[in-house]
Scaffold this motif. Structure first.
Motif, short mmCIF file in Angstrom:
data_model
loop_
_atom_site.label_atom_id
_atom_site.label_comp_id
_atom_site.label_asym_id
_atom_site.label_seq_id
_atom_site.Cartn_x
_atom_site.Cartn_y
_atom_site.Cartn_z
N VAL A 1 37.29 -12.53 -3.02
CA VAL A 1 38.53 -11.96 -3.57
C VAL A 1 39.59 -11.84 -2.47
O VAL A 1 40.76 -12.15 -2.70
N ALA A 2 39.17 -11.42 -1.28
CA ALA A 2 40.13 -11.29 -0.18
C ALA A 2 40.71 -12.64 0.20
O ALA A 2 41.92 -12.77 0.45
N GLU A 3 39.87 -13.67 0.27
CA GLU A 3 40.34 -15.02 0.60
C GLU A 3 41.31 -15.53 -0.46
O GLU A 3 42.36 -16.10 -0.14
N LEU A 4 40.95 -15.32 -1.72
CA LEU A 4 41.84 -15.76 -2.80
C LEU A 4 43.15 -15.00 -2.77
O LEU A 4 44.21 -15.58 -3.06
N GLY A 5 43.08 -13.74 -2.42
CA GLY A 5 44.30 -12.94 -2.31
C GLY A 5 45.24 -13.50 -1.25
O GLY A 5 46.46 -13.58 -1.47
N ARG A 6 44.69 -13.89 -0.12
CA ARG A 6 45.52 -14.46 0.94
C ARG A 6 46.12 -15.81 0.51
O ARG A 6 47.28 -16.09 0.79
N ARG A 7 45.30 -16.62 -0.16
CA ARG A 7 45.80 -17.91 -0.63
C ARG A 7 46.91 -17.72 -1.66
O ARG A 7 47.93 -18.44 -1.63
N LEU A 8 46.74 -16.74 -2.53
CA LEU A 8 47.76 -16.52 -3.56
C LEU A 8 49.04 -15.97 -2.94
O LEU A 8 50.14 -16.38 -3.34
N GLU A 9 48.92 -15.10 -1.97
CA GLU A 9 50.12 -14.57 -1.31
C GLU A 9 50.90 -15.71 -0.65
O GLU A 9 52.13 -15.77 -0.74
N ALA A 10 50.18 -16.63 -0.01
CA ALA A 10 50.85 -17.76 0.62
C ALA A 10 51.52 -18.66 -0.42
O ALA A 10 52.64 -19.15 -0.21
N ALA A 11 50.84 -18.86 -1.56
CA ALA A 11 51.42 -19.69 -2.62
C ALA A 11 52.67 -19.04 -3.20
O ALA A 11 53.65 -19.72 -3.52
N LEU A 12 52.66 -17.73 -3.34
CA LEU A 12 53.83 -17.02 -3.84
C LEU A 12 54.99 -17.12 -2.86
O LEU A 12 56.15 -17.28 -3.27
#
Length: 209
Positions: free
Chosen positions: A166-177
């Motif tokens: 979840v933490a990794e996906l959160g970082r990826r999503l923040e970068a995508a945003l």
């Protein structure tokens, strides 16, 4: 605390997570909101708080009544979040409502992309989903086949959640945003320049008449 490169969606729009049941919208929504220092709202939780369990609503009043409650709840949540970076997770079937689809045009919509293998273990552990009664995976596949084109059509950002914590996906999503916000700002600047050029051309033509 929000990270130093906290993305600001264009016009400070709510960030809405959509996708099939059991994909992890609530967990990732919590994670993203924590990273951004933003509020988080799970519309399923709001429904349960105000109307009782979703399973009981289905059993006592039927799916049609639930969908009406769901659409009203989503509308209230999205409208209340207007002008903010609130992170919102939606129930898997909520995007089928035409009114909800219109509301999502005011938001930055993130589709959490997955497959049956991604959710199989979660479905096996959770028997409280009315639409997955019986053969849960088979029912999930049928529902997903129907809803996937809608998810894809509504999405501004698609995040593959098949792998990663979840933490990794959160970082990826923040970068995508962040990338999406920057691209949108560039598009807005180009549109403004084009509009200004058009105005200048029109003014010149008027003078030359």
């Amino acid at each position: 605390m929000p990270s130093s490169n906290t993305p600001r969606t264009p016009g400070h729009r709510p960030i809405v997570l959509i996708g099939p049941m059991a994909v992890g919208k609530s967990a990732l929504g919590h994670q993203l909101a924590q990273q951004l220092g933003a509020p988080f709202v799970d519309t399923d939780s709001v429904i349960v708080e105000n109307h009782g369990s979703i399973a009981d609503i289905f059993a006592g009043r039927g799916e049609h009544a639930f969908r009406e409650i769901e659409a009203r709840t989503v509308a209230r949540v999205v409208e209340a979040a207007a002008g903010t970076d609130t992170v919102i997770s939606l129930g898997g079937g909520s995007v089928l409502d035409s009114g909800t689809q219109q509301l999502l045009q005011r938001c930055t919509v993130v589709y959490l992309e997955c497959d049956a293998d991604t959710v199989a273990a979660r479905i096996a552990r959770n028997s409280g989903r009315p639409l997955l009664a019986g053969d849960g995976i088979s029912r999930w596949k049928d529902l997903f086949a129907t809803r996937k084109p809608v998810y894809e059509r509504l999405a501004d950002i698609v995040l593959d959640v098949r792998r990663g914590s979840v933490a990794e996906l959160g970082r990826r999503l923040e970068a995508a945003l962040q990338e999406y916000a920057e691209a949108d700002q560039t598009r807005a600047a180009h549109n403004a320049a084009d509009a200004a050029a058009g105005d200048n051309t029109a003014a010149k033509q008027e003078v030359e008449k």
